[in-house]
Design a protein around this motif. Structure first.
Motif, mmCIF file in Angstrom:
data_model
loop_
_atom_site.group_PDB
_atom_site.id
_atom_site.type_symbol
_atom_site.label_atom_id
_atom_site.label_comp_id
_atom_site.label_asym_id
_atom_site.label_seq_id
_atom_site.Cartn_x
_atom_site.Cartn_y
_atom_site.Cartn_z
ATOM 1 N N VAL A 1 16.096 59.333 3.846
ATOM 2 C CA VAL A 1 16.463 60.739 4.076
ATOM 3 C C VAL A 1 15.404 61.676 3.490
ATOM 4 O O VAL A 1 14.927 62.601 4.164
ATOM 5 C CB VAL A 1 17.839 61.057 3.460
ATOM 6 C CG1 VAL A 1 18.152 62.553 3.600
ATOM 7 C CG2 VAL A 1 18.930 60.244 4.144
ATOM 8 N N ALA B 1 20.154 60.341 11.601
ATOM 9 C CA ALA B 1 20.929 61.502 11.146
ATOM 10 C C ALA B 1 20.091 62.488 10.345
ATOM 11 O O ALA B 1 20.340 63.707 10.376
ATOM 12 C CB ALA B 1 22.118 61.036 10.315
ATOM 13 N N SER B 2 19.085 61.993 9.626
ATOM 14 C CA SER B 2 18.279 62.876 8.765
ATOM 15 C C SER B 2 16.977 63.336 9.411
ATOM 16 O O SER B 2 16.303 64.224 8.879
ATOM 17 C CB SER B 2 17.964 62.166 7.445
ATOM 18 O OG SER B 2 17.284 60.943 7.674
ATOM 19 N N THR C 1 23.773 64.153 4.444
ATOM 20 C CA THR C 1 23.596 62.762 4.887
ATOM 21 C C THR C 1 23.473 61.832 3.689
ATOM 22 O O THR C 1 23.928 60.681 3.731
ATOM 23 C CB THR C 1 22.352 62.620 5.797
ATOM 24 O OG1 THR C 1 21.183 63.037 5.088
ATOM 25 C CG2 THR C 1 22.489 63.444 7.057
ATOM 26 N N PHE D 1 28.208 60.768 9.672
ATOM 27 C CA PHE D 1 27.107 61.718 9.479
ATOM 28 C C PHE D 1 27.301 62.964 10.348
ATOM 29 O O PHE D 1 27.038 64.083 9.897
ATOM 30 C CB PHE D 1 25.768 61.042 9.794
ATOM 31 C CG PHE D 1 25.429 59.917 8.867
ATOM 32 C CD1 PHE D 1 24.944 60.170 7.594
ATOM 33 C CD2 PHE D 1 25.609 58.594 9.248
ATOM 34 C CE1 PHE D 1 24.630 59.138 6.719
ATOM 35 C CE2 PHE D 1 25.308 57.551 8.395
ATOM 36 C CZ PHE D 1 24.824 57.820 7.122
#
Length: 431
Positions: free
Chosen positions: A103, A147-148, A191, A404
């Motif tokens: 992340v 997600a990041s 996240t 997420f």
């Protein structure tokens, strides 16, 4: 006429889009078809061609190819591995520390390269084998990476915010850049919170302890890469150079840094330039065709009609912003970021301006919504890149992504309804 124009515009656009026609051609086709109810065919075509040319006649747009090129150079210049090493130090020995490294790596590299796809590919490509070796589930690791990845589209420098500045009538690029910091960081933190609880539940391993001396060495090694952010943003904020000039400086700095890292090859330069031209051409064609769309909407009064209709349903800003969020989230799932900004800014900005919403705040809210579309099917660029480097299918990664999505949506609502999250830094720097 407004109702007829709106129906023709929507019908032709979605028919072409779902028929598999590229989005730029779909926008142009729908716009010209709508223009035919106002002008004869020859005038409509001539006007469209003229507006496409004038729509690209902007000094600010020169920043786009420069930022694209700098991102590509960084992706090939040995910068990613140094940022990953720094991210490992920053992640510490928390449960799921490799997830947090992923992340933070995406936040750092994404902000420098300005590309969610580049971040997902570069950081995910390095982290996926390491995570699998330590016993992390492959689909879960891919979900964390995906997600990041879009955080770099919010944390400056960001080509998306430059496009919004242009189409919104000259909203300050420096203000938009500073406004993207806190929302982008909150996205990354959300996240990490989800990853922490999942890692604790699944008992993923913790990385070995890093000594102060090792951590300092890693930090010093990463400083040249991080300096790019301060050079570009500092120059723009304090008026040393424009965003376009800052983008050109980013290219020069990226080349110099890659040479210092001994990872720059003249043999690769033609391929990098070709990739830049291809990516820029796609963006510019969308901007050019969207200029026709803006002229059509201006002639037919579609934005005013939509504004009147929305405000006729409710004058409650909370409800209006919630409706916009839902619309933008849906739109983001099948329309790419740049065309979505070009299409919906002229429609929604007058509505939010009517109840006093700051255009900088709205720009960040819109960008945040559309960035979520970057990690959702069917057209999410970061989703495809993350699945590719993670060696998983979209079907496999969808379920692990849901927690997420939930956390990111909560942050979206905070960004929407708490203006200071976006406006605190611009106000602090007097922008």
């Amino acid at each position: 006429m407004t109702l007829t124009a709106g129906l023709i515009l929507l019908a032709v656009f979605f028919i072409l889009l779902f028929a598999g026609v590229p989005i730029a051609i779909s926008i142009a086709g729908a716009s010209i078809a709508t223009m035919l109810i106002i002008f004869p065919f020859d005038v409509a075509v001539f006007t469209s061609a003229q507006k496409m040319v004038t729509g690209l006649d902007s000094f600010a747009l020169l920043a786009v190819p420069f930022f694209v090129l700098s991102g590509i150079i960084m992706n090939n210049g040995g910068i990613a591995i140094r940022l990953i090493n720094l991210a490992k130090v920053l992640a510490g020995r928390t449960p799921g520390s490799l997830d947090h490294t992923n992340v933070i790596g995406n936040m750092l590299f994404g902000s420098i390269s300005g590309s969610s796809v580049a971040a997902a590919a570069a950081i995910g490509g390095v982290m996926a084998p390491l995570q699998e070796k330590d016993g992390y589930d492959r689909t879960y690791s891919a979900a964390v990476n995906i997600a990041s990845a879009p955080t770099g589209l919010l944390i400056p420098p960001s080509g998306l915010l430059i496009i919004y500045s242009l189409v919104s009538g000259g909203t300050s690029v420096a203000a938009l850049f500073m406004a993207g910091y806190l929302p982008g960081i909150l996205w990354g933190l959300s996240t990490m919170v989800v990853a922490y609880f999942i890692a604790k539940k699944k008992k993923y391993p913790i990385t070995n302890k890093v000594t102060f001396k090792q951590g300092l060495k890693v930090f010093l090694d990463a400083i040249p890469s991080l300096l790019l952010i301060f050079i570009v943003l500092g120059g723009i904020i304090y008026g040393v150079f424009t965003a376009t000039e800052g983008a050109a400086i980013a290219v020069a700095y990226s080349i110099i840094l890659s040479i210092i890292y001994k990872s720059f090859s003249l043999k690769k330069l033609p391929a990098m330039l070709l990739e830049t031209v291809e990516m820029t051409a796609v963006i510019m064609l969308v901007i050019a065709t969207s200029t026709i769309l803006s002229i059509v909407m201006s002639f037919t009064g579609i934005p005013e009609a939509i504004s009147t209709g929305v405000l006729g349903l409710t004058d409650n800003p909370i409800i209006i912003l919630l409706m916009m969020n839902v619309i933008l989230l849906i739109i983001g799932t099948f329309i790419d970021l740049a065309p979505a900004v070009l299409i919906f800014t002229p429609i929604f900005l007058p509505i939010v301006s009517s109840f006093g919403m700051d255009p900088v705040h709205f720009g960040i809210m819109m960008a945040f919504n559309l960035c979520i579309g970057n990690i959702t099917p069917p057209v999410g660029g970061a989703l495809f890149a993350g699945c590719s480097v993670g060696k998983v299918s979209i079907e496999q990664v969808t379920k692990p992504l849901f927690p997420f999505y939930g956390a990111i949506t909560i942050v979206l609502l905070l960004v929407t309804y708490i203006p200071e999250i976006s406006l605190f830094l611009p106000k602090l720097f007097g922008l």
